[in-house]
Write an enzyme that holds these catalytic residues in place. Structure first.
Site, PDB file in Angstrom:
ATOM      1  N   ALA A 129      -2.820  -2.895  -2.136  1.00 27.51           N
ATOM      2  CA  ALA A 129      -4.098  -2.371  -2.582  1.00 27.51           C
ATOM      3  C   ALA A 129      -4.103  -1.870  -4.060  1.00 27.51           C
ATOM      4  O   ALA A 129      -3.206  -1.647  -4.692  1.00 27.51           O
ATOM      5  CB  ALA A 129      -4.812  -1.427  -1.806  1.00 27.51           C
ATOM      6  N   GLY A 143      -1.043  -2.911   1.388  1.00 32.48           N
ATOM      7  CA  GLY A 143      -2.148  -3.663   1.934  1.00 32.48           C
ATOM      8  C   GLY A 143      -1.640  -5.133   1.887  1.00 32.48           C
ATOM      9  O   GLY A 143      -1.884  -6.185   2.508  1.00 32.48           O
ATOM     10  N   GLU A 200       0.277  -5.714   5.022  1.00 35.55           N
ATOM     11  CA  GLU A 200      -0.610  -5.523   6.269  1.00 35.55           C
ATOM     12  C   GLU A 200      -1.345  -6.781   6.270  1.00 35.55           C
ATOM     13  O   GLU A 200      -1.793  -7.267   7.189  1.00 35.55           O
ATOM     14  CB  GLU A 200      -1.768  -4.608   5.863  1.00 35.55           C
ATOM     15  CG  GLU A 200      -0.914  -3.233   5.865  1.00 35.55           C
ATOM     16  CD  GLU A 200      -2.057  -1.981   5.443  1.00 35.55           C
ATOM     17  OE1 GLU A 200      -2.304  -1.695   4.437  1.00 35.55           O
ATOM     18  OE2 GLU A 200      -2.380  -1.020   6.290  1.00 35.55           O
ATOM     19  N   GLU A 230       2.859   3.461   1.167  1.00 34.94           N
ATOM     20  CA  GLU A 230       1.687   4.471   1.052  1.00 34.94           C
ATOM     21  C   GLU A 230       1.934   5.786   0.878  1.00 34.94           C
ATOM     22  O   GLU A 230       1.201   6.330   0.195  1.00 34.94           O
ATOM     23  CB  GLU A 230       0.369   3.899   2.157  1.00 34.94           C
ATOM     24  CG  GLU A 230      -0.196   2.683   1.901  1.00 34.94           C
ATOM     25  CD  GLU A 230       0.288   1.583   2.556  1.00 34.94           C
ATOM     26  OE1 GLU A 230       1.607   1.688   2.961  1.00 34.94           O
ATOM     27  OE2 GLU A 230      -0.144   0.417   2.788  1.00 34.94           O
TER      28      GLU A 230
END
Ligand code: 3HC
Ligand code: NAI
Length: 701
Positions: free
Chosen positions: A63, A102, A105, A125
């Site tokens: 992200a 992310g 993911e 993270e």
């Protein structure tokens, strides 16, 4: 399509190529581009499959951390994954570089994944004080098993493509150029009529988990990651993957993610992520200033520091010439390096053949002339100005033009050392921390005359050897040790006023420091500290209580761990400190001698006295221009002095507490102890008065 994601078709395959330099972070434009691209592919009956691939150096690195803390603009990453799940087309991710957070993911939300052999995947993270919040804690256990998933999520460590394939997180490893190889793979899947294989549909084998698995993980992580919130929340999220259906698990993950995101720990850790990177940027120096090449290094002095310094370069594959005065010292230094490598190999951290490889890069010498071809020479001899000056004068005569000449001095004036040469522009301080092959901090001391490209070379060297390079101006103790001085002074005063040394240490350990200040004295050596004080006694505070405990213990011949007695006692071969009633009595009698009344202390009071002393000195360093940014000071304390990572460093800690509170308390201390110990820091006072924080410090300068 957005400019961040392009759409094109090759036969029956829609190719979505994200291009968001430098690391393809999944910012708004990328998320939007992915959702739009998936919708476009869905509407095209010719399209059988969607390939997600990235341009540039890497697959999505996660992200976009810069968006955190701001209101999120739709579509969210979860919306992207929902669009992937809802699509009737086969979705394949093609990974190169690092698929992180992310990014990984998103790959896990695809139906299939291929990767180059050099690719890495991971969920880092936790290092930002959060947890994978886009399905990672729910999908990875389904694909890799709970134990492996938990290890990856709580450690944050990425793994290579081969290991990811072995655990099922990657389906195939492809060679050569990624795009054609990935297209081949997708075409094969289409031809085979491969099903839309959703990770969310996989079942978790919970029955094979040992009893009490999650509680045991929580207990282990409470020790290994003492004080950190996020690893505990990661366990909760993975447990939810086991106990809840997928959709509810995702909701639980979201809640836990938001708890973490709202925590001061995550704020501090995200700040530290950017501060670490910003430290490499020097105000006023652009990319046009190029580093000088460093292909060979000379190290002078094979003692405690020289040996560790040399190892950094050997580890990075850079040849080192190590110079000593006596054959005996050289042999001892080289033998210590070999012993260290052998011990590391015995623990399985390097391959046995790496010991020989690294040692083959090391040459010992007894003459400085052996350094004539070195691109960088680092001096690590005794801390003595006259000796260092004579060595730099000799190096001036020997070193090739353009070589960077560095001193590892921890206290001496780099400008005075530089003046001993005819090339002060090439002289710099490279202050490593002990053990030099382990500690991540490298304080880079920029002299008044240090040339810009010599400075940039030092920063590049730090990166090459995996250190965090932080630039400091010239002053006594540079950034770190200058701040350490008032911190240690307060620890001693608090003890003289009635807290025992072990209470002081425990309070700061519980605050999150790797160790308390008294245990640190014992490790560094009370003799070393005493001699440093003696060497500049004329510049130190004259109050007789100043470091009275350290000096008194030194006079007993108790130097710390090396003599098995210092502030604490030690049993032979052990580093565990044992409180000693002798020292507690000594502290009391010193207090009586100095007329200091003793009282009891709360841990919070102890922390305030010591940590606020750091903050006050940090604010002064900043105003003097010794440190370029609050974040640089914080990086020094995180990487060199064991300040708790989840607090981000003393300066951001002050911001989190509130500068008004910190400044008011410091004013109280000043009223009680005087300007000598609590000098005014006008920068701190101005910021506090304006209701601002250190993040705004430039506005009041
Ligand atoms: N978001 C925003 N910016 C990022 C970023 C991210 N995820 N990752 C890196 N950057 C920026 C850096 O700040 C740096 O910017 P700068 O040039 O202005 O200083 C630039 O990209 C290059 O980064 P590095 O200097 O670190 O480059 P390296 O090549 O050394 O390393 C990397 C590349 C391995 C990708 C490293 O940058 C990295 O580890 N990044 C963070 C990865 C990460 O933590 N991802 C998880 C994010 S959280 C998440 O995904 C939440 C989700 O679960 C919902
Ligand atoms: P040390 O005493 O372990 O090693 C110094 C070495 O230099 C000795 O082996 C000595 O034989 C050698 N030496 C002396 N004169 C020499 C010369 N003319 N030519 C070549 N070699 C010579 O000392 P240590 O602890 O390694 O410190 C070295 C420097 O690093 C000092 O400036 C010290 O302040 C600094 N430093 C030390 C730290 C520590 O924790 N020990 C931390 C950071 C910096």
């Amino acid at each position: 399509m957005t400019s961040a994601v392009s759409y094109r078709k090759e036969g029956a395959i829609a190719i979505l190529t994200a291009d968001n330099p430098p690391v393809n972070a999944l910012g708004h434009a990328v998320r939007d581009g992915l959702v739009t691209g998936i919708a476009q592919a869905n509407e095209d009956p010719e399209v059988r499959a969607i390939l997600i691939i990235c341009a540039g150096r890497t697959f999505f690195a996660g992200a976009d951390i810069r968006e955190f803390g701001k209101p999120q603009v739709a579509p969210s990453l979860r919306d992207v994954h929902e669009a992937m799940t809802a699509s009737g087309k086969l979705i394949v991710s093609a990974i190169h570089g690092t698929a992180l957070g992310g990014g990984f993911e998103t790959a896990l939300a695809s139906h299939y994944r291929c990767a180059l052999p050099s690719a890495k995947v991971g969920l880092p993270e936790v290092n930002l004080g959060i947890l994978p919040g886009a399905g990672g804690t729910q999908r990875l256990p389904r694909i890799a098993g709970v134990e492996k998933a938990l290890e990856m999520i709580t450690s944050g460590r990425p793994i290579g493509a081969a290991q990811a394939k072995a655990m099922g997180a990657i389906d195939v490893i492809v060679d050569g150029e990624l795009l054609p190889a990935a297209l081949d793979y997708v075409n094969r899947l289409v031809a085979e009529g491969a099903p839309l294989r959703r990770v969310s549909d996989l079942q978790i084998d919970a029955a094979s988990l040992p009893d009490g698995f999650f509680d045991a993980a929580r207990a282990r992580l409470a020790k290994e990651k003492r004080g950190f919130l996020a690893p505990q929340k990661c366990v909760d999220a993975v447990e939810a993957a086991v106990t809840l259906p997928f959709a509810q698990g995702l909701l639980r993950e979201r809640e836990l993610f938001e708890d973490c995101m709202a925590s001061t720990q995550s704020r501090a850790q995200r700040y530290a992520f950017f501060a670490e990177r910003e430290a490499a940027q020097i105000p006023g120096l652009g990319k046009e200033v190029k580093a000088r090449p460093v292909a060979s290094v000379g190290v002078l002095g094979a003692g405690t520091m020289g040996g560790g310094i040399a190892m950094n370069f050997l580890n990075a594959g850079i040849p080192v010439t190590l110079v000593e005065v006596k054959a005996e010292a050289l042999d001892r230094g080289i033998a210590t390096i070999r012993k260290n490598y052998e011990a590391t190999a015995a623990k399985g951290r390097i391959k046995p053949e790496d010991v020989a490889k690294r040692m083959a890069l090391l040459t010992g010498a007894l003459e400085k002339s052996a350094l004539k071809d070195a691109d960088l020479i680092i001096e690590a001899v005794f801390e003595n100005m006259e000796l260092k000056k004579s060595i730099f004068a000799e190096l001036d005569a020997i070193a090739k033009p353009g070589a960077v000449l560095a001193s590892n001095t921890s206290t001496l004036d780099v400008d005075e050392i530089a003046a001993a040469t005819s090339r002060p522009g090439d002289v710099i301080g490279l202050h490593f921390f002990s053990p030099a092959n382990v500690m991540r901090l490298l304080e880079i001391v920029r002299g008044a005359n240090t040339k810009d490209d010599a400075l940039v070379t030092a920063l590049q060297v730090a990166k090459t050897i995996g250190k965090v390079g932080v630039v400091s101006g010239v002053c006594y103790g540079f950034i770190g040790n200058r701040m350490l001085e008032p911190y240690g002074r307060e620890a001693e005063l608090v003890a003289l006023e009635g807290a025992t040394p072990s209470q002081v240490d425990k309070a700061l350990y519980d605050f999150g420091f790797a160790m308390g200040p008294f245990a640190m004295y014992d490790l560094a050596g009370l003799d070393v500290n005493h001699l440093v004080r003696e060497s500049h006694r004329d510049k130190l505070p004259t109050n007789p209580n100043y470091y009275a405990i350290g000096d008194a213990v030194y006079k007993l011949g108790r130097y710390g761990q090396k003599t098995q007695a210092g502030i604490y006692t030690y049993t032979p071969g052990s580093r565990t400190p044992h409180p000693d009633p002798v020292i507690e009595t000594l502290v009391q009698s010193e207090a009586a001698r100095l007329g200091i009344a003793q009282r009891s202390f709360t841990d919070a009071e102890i922390v305030e006295r010591c940590v606020y002393a750091l903050i006050n000195e940090g604010a002064r360093l900043l105003a003097e221009g010794i440190a370029y940014r609050p974040g640089d000071i914080d990086q020094v304390w995180l990487n060199g002095y064991g300040f708790p990572v989840y607090r981000g460093g003393p300066m951001i800690y002050a911001d989190i507490v509130g500068l008004d509170k910190v400044a008011a308390k410091i004013a109280e201390f000043r009223a009680q102890y005087g300007e000598e110990y609590w000098p005014h820091a006008p920068l701190l006072e101005k910021l506090a008065a304006a209701g601002k924080s250190f993040a705004d410090w430039r506005e009041v300068m």
